[in-house]
Design a protein around this motif. Structure first.
Motif, short mmCIF file in Angstrom:
data_model
loop_
_atom_site.label_atom_id
_atom_site.label_comp_id
_atom_site.label_asym_id
_atom_site.label_seq_id
_atom_site.Cartn_x
_atom_site.Cartn_y
_atom_site.Cartn_z
N ILE A 113 -1.07 -12.38 -5.09
CA ILE A 113 -1.23 -11.87 -3.72
C ILE A 113 -0.47 -10.54 -3.63
O ILE A 113 0.29 -10.19 -4.53
N SER A 114 -0.70 -9.84 -2.55
CA SER A 114 0.16 -8.71 -2.21
C SER A 114 0.70 -8.98 -0.81
O SER A 114 0.00 -9.54 0.04
N ILE A 115 1.97 -8.65 -0.62
CA ILE A 115 2.54 -8.78 0.72
C ILE A 115 3.13 -7.45 1.15
O ILE A 115 3.59 -6.65 0.32
N ALA A 116 3.08 -7.24 2.45
CA ALA A 116 3.63 -6.02 3.05
C ALA A 116 4.93 -6.36 3.76
O ALA A 116 5.00 -7.34 4.50
N THR A 117 5.95 -5.55 3.50
CA THR A 117 7.19 -5.64 4.26
C THR A 117 7.31 -4.34 5.05
O THR A 117 6.98 -3.26 4.53
N THR A 118 7.75 -4.44 6.28
CA THR A 118 7.81 -3.27 7.15
C THR A 118 9.19 -3.10 7.75
O THR A 118 9.77 -4.06 8.27
N ASP A 119 9.73 -1.90 7.64
CA ASP A 119 11.00 -1.53 8.26
C ASP A 119 10.75 -0.44 9.29
O ASP A 119 9.89 0.42 9.08
#
Length: 112
Positions: free
Chosen positions: A32-38
């Motif tokens: 999978i790919s996951i997105a982390t957002t700051d």
């Protein structure tokens, strides 16, 4: 502290449904790919959002669980180790990839 030598923990949202492969020995692999957002404010006081994408790999029983329970958009917490590998693409060019191999994960919810 030896457990901290190569440990990664992320909370993010899936950008895709798991891609699952089953090998001859019935061992499963899920990606999978996951997105982390700051978010932060720049010098002008404007809100800036920075999203990073991470390649995630599950093996064996973890891959089976990921295939059954995870879908695009789900929030997930993962813990694993950072790995790097290289391969030759179809044109013979050497490519490098960094991935996180999951030890544990928790599905946190789905986007409404």
């Amino acid at each position: 502290m030896t457990a901290l030598k190569n440990s990664v923990r992320l909370i993010g949202n899936l950008g895709m449904d798991p891609e699952v492969k089953t090998f001859d020995n019935n061992r499963k692999l899920a990606r999978i790919s996951i997105a982390t957002t700051d978010s932060y404010k720049n010098d002008k006081g404007e809100k800036v959002t920075d999203t990073q994408w991470h390649n995630i790999v599950f093996w064996g029983a973890q891959a089976t669980l990921a295939e059954s329970y995870l879908k695009k958009g789900d929030a997930v917490a993962i813990e694993g180790k950072l790995t790097s590998r290289n391969y030759n693409d179809k044109d013979g060019n050497k490519r490098y990839m960094t991935e996180i191999v999951v030890n544990e994960f928790v599905k946190m919810g789905s986007k409404a």
